[in-house]
Motif scaffolding. Structure first.
Motif, short mmCIF file in Angstrom:
data_model
loop_
_atom_site.label_atom_id
_atom_site.label_comp_id
_atom_site.label_asym_id
_atom_site.label_seq_id
_atom_site.Cartn_x
_atom_site.Cartn_y
_atom_site.Cartn_z
N ILE A 1 0.85 -1.20 0.00
CA ILE A 1 0.00 0.00 0.00
C ILE A 1 0.88 1.24 0.00
CG2 ILE A 1 -1.79 1.27 1.23
CD1 ILE A 1 -2.58 -1.38 2.59
N LEU A 2 0.65 2.12 -0.97
CA LEU A 2 1.34 3.40 -1.02
C LEU A 2 0.44 4.44 -0.37
CD1 LEU A 2 3.69 5.21 -2.05
CD2 LEU A 2 2.39 5.48 -4.17
N ALA A 3 0.91 5.02 0.72
CA ALA A 3 0.11 5.99 1.47
C ALA A 3 0.27 7.38 0.86
CB ALA A 3 0.53 6.00 2.94
N SER A 4 -0.19 7.52 -0.38
CA SER A 4 -0.01 8.78 -1.09
C SER A 4 -1.04 8.91 -2.21
CB SER A 4 1.40 8.84 -1.69
OG SER A 4 1.58 10.00 -2.48
N ASP B 1 -4.51 11.02 5.57
CA ASP B 1 -4.98 12.35 5.95
C ASP B 1 -4.36 12.72 7.30
OD1 ASP B 1 -6.30 14.73 6.19
OD2 ASP B 1 -8.23 13.85 6.76
N ILE B 2 -3.24 13.44 7.26
CA ILE B 2 -2.58 13.87 8.49
C ILE B 2 -2.28 15.36 8.40
CG2 ILE B 2 -1.51 11.59 8.82
CD1 ILE B 2 1.18 12.90 8.04
N ASN B 3 -2.04 15.96 9.55
CA ASN B 3 -1.67 17.38 9.62
C ASN B 3 -0.20 17.51 9.20
OD1 ASN B 3 -1.07 20.02 10.24
ND2 ASN B 3 -2.06 19.99 12.24
N GLU B 4 0.05 18.25 8.12
CA GLU B 4 1.41 18.38 7.61
C GLU B 4 2.06 19.70 7.99
OE1 GLU B 4 2.02 17.11 3.57
OE2 GLU B 4 0.24 15.83 3.59
N THR B 5 1.48 20.41 8.94
CA THR B 5 2.04 21.69 9.37
C THR B 5 3.37 21.49 10.08
OG1 THR B 5 -0.20 22.54 9.69
CG2 THR B 5 1.60 23.78 10.71
N LYS C 1 2.32 9.29 7.87
CA LYS C 1 1.43 8.81 6.81
C LYS C 1 1.34 7.28 6.81
CE LYS C 1 2.36 12.79 3.80
NZ LYS C 1 3.03 13.26 2.56
N ALA C 2 2.51 6.63 6.94
CA ALA C 2 2.50 5.17 6.95
C ALA C 2 1.74 4.63 8.16
CB ALA C 2 3.94 4.65 6.95
N ARG C 3 1.95 5.22 9.31
CA ARG C 3 1.28 4.73 10.53
C ARG C 3 -0.22 5.00 10.48
NH1 ARG C 3 4.60 2.39 13.78
NH2 ARG C 3 6.81 2.98 13.87
N ILE D 1 3.22 -1.08 4.19
CA ILE D 1 2.72 0.27 3.92
C ILE D 1 3.90 1.20 3.68
CG2 ILE D 1 1.40 2.21 4.81
CD1 ILE D 1 0.57 -0.80 6.55
N ILE D 2 3.83 1.96 2.58
CA ILE D 2 4.90 2.88 2.20
C ILE D 2 4.43 4.30 2.43
CG2 ILE D 2 6.37 3.68 0.32
CD1 ILE D 2 5.76 0.93 -1.05
N GLY D 3 5.11 5.01 3.31
CA GLY D 3 4.84 6.43 3.52
C GLY D 3 6.02 7.25 3.04
N CYS D 4 5.76 8.38 2.44
CA CYS D 4 6.85 9.20 1.95
C CYS D 4 6.48 10.68 2.03
CB CYS D 4 7.24 8.83 0.52
SG CYS D 4 5.85 8.52 -0.58
N ASP D 5 7.50 11.49 2.16
CA ASP D 5 7.29 12.94 2.17
C ASP D 5 8.58 13.61 1.71
OD1 ASP D 5 5.15 14.98 3.20
OD2 ASP D 5 7.09 15.82 3.75
N GLN D 6 8.43 14.78 1.16
CA GLN D 6 9.61 15.51 0.67
C GLN D 6 9.53 16.97 1.08
OE1 GLN D 6 10.25 16.60 -3.65
NE2 GLN D 6 11.83 15.02 -3.47
N THR D 7 10.66 17.48 1.55
CA THR D 7 10.77 18.91 1.83
C THR D 7 11.85 19.50 0.94
OG1 THR D 7 12.39 18.56 3.62
CG2 THR D 7 10.04 18.67 4.24
#
Length: 214
Positions: A20-23, A45-49, A67-69, A81-87
Motif C-alpha cells: 500500500i502506497l500511502a499517497s 490524511d494527516i496534519n502536515e504543518t 502517513k505510513a502509521r 505500507i509505504i509512507g513518503c514525504d519531501q521537503t
C-alpha cells in the motif's frame, strides 16, 4: 542511512501480502509502477504543518512515518505500507508547494543561482510484524542563474504548482539546473526507489523476483 524501529528488520511477510502506497501523488504512483509490483494507493490524511523550529529533514521523516502509521491503523491485514514525504529548502527557508503562479515565480527567483536541498523521506511499515524502517535521501540541486523570462516561460509551460520548489525534474524542470548531487536519482521526484527496494528486501519482497510485466 536507514533507521529501523527495532535493531534489525527481520520479519518477512507473506508473498501475497498487499503493498500500500500511502499517497495520492500521481508522480509517486508512477514511480512505484516502474517496479512492476502489485500495489494499491491509499492517501493518508494527516496534519502536515511544520512544528516550530523543526528542521526540514526531521519534518520529512516525521510526515513520512506519520502517513505510513495512519494507514497501518486502518488495515488489519498483513501488509507493507509505504509512507513518503519531501521537503525543499533554500538556506533555512522551507519551499512548499506554490499553488499559485505568483508564489512559483517568487520561489524560482529565490532558487536562481543557489543550492536547494531536498529531503526525500521514506517509511515502510511491516504490518505483519509491526516493524518499521525509516530513511531519508538528501539531494542537492544547484540552480543555474535564471532570467525573469526563463522563470515565467517555464511556469506557463509546465505549471509546476503542485511541486515543492516549483519545478518538475522529470520534465522541462531539468533545464533549470546546473548539477544534481544525490545517492538516488529517483529521490528528487518524490519516492526514492533505491532505498525502497532495499527496505522491501529486508521484509522479504524482492522487486526483481516479484515484479510483473508493465
Amino acid at each position: 542511512m536507514t533507521f529501523p524501529s527495532n535493531s534489525e528488520a527481520s520479519g518477512s511477510i507473506p508473498a501475497s501480502a498487499p503493498l500500500i502506497l500511502a499517497s495520492s501523488s500521481s508522480y509517486r504512483r508512477a514511480q512505484l509502477a516502474q517496479l512492476g509490483l502489485k500495489h494499491t494507493c491509499q492517501p493518508a490524511d494527516i496534519n502536515e504543518t511544520p512544528l516550530t523550529g523543526e528542521p526540514a529533514e526531521k519534518l520529512a521523516l516525521r510526515l513520512a512515518e506519520g502517513k505510513a502509521r495512519a494507514i497501518a491503523k486502518t488495515t488489519n491485514a498483513a501488509s507493507l505500507i509505504i509512507g513518503c514525504d519531501q521537503t525543499a529548502s533554500c538556506g533555512n527557508t522551507l519551499l512548499g508547494k506554490p499553488l499559485t503562479e505568483a508564489v512559483a515565480i517568487k520561489q524560482l527567483s529565490t532558487c536562481s543561482g543557489t543550492t536547494v536541498t531536498f529531503n526525500s523521506a521514506l517509511c515502510v511499515i511491516n504490518n505483519y510484524s509491526g516493524e518499521a524502517l525509516l530513511d531519508n535521501i538528501v539531494t542537492r540541486v544547484q540552480f543555474r542563474l535564471l532570467s525573469e523570462k526563463d522563470i515565467t516561460t517555464y511556469i506557463k509551460k509546465e505549471q509546476p504548482l503542485d511541486c515543492a520548489g516549483s519545478f518538475k525534474c522529470e520534465g522541462l524542470g531539468i533545464a533549470l539546473f546546473d548539477t544534481i548531487h544525490s545517492d538516488d536519482p529517483s529521490a528528487l521526484i518524490g519516492l526514492p526507489l533505491i532505498a525502497l527496494t532495499r527496505m522491501l528486501r529486508q521484509f522479504g519482497v524482492d522487486a526483481i523476483q516479484q515484479s510483473q510485466p508493465l
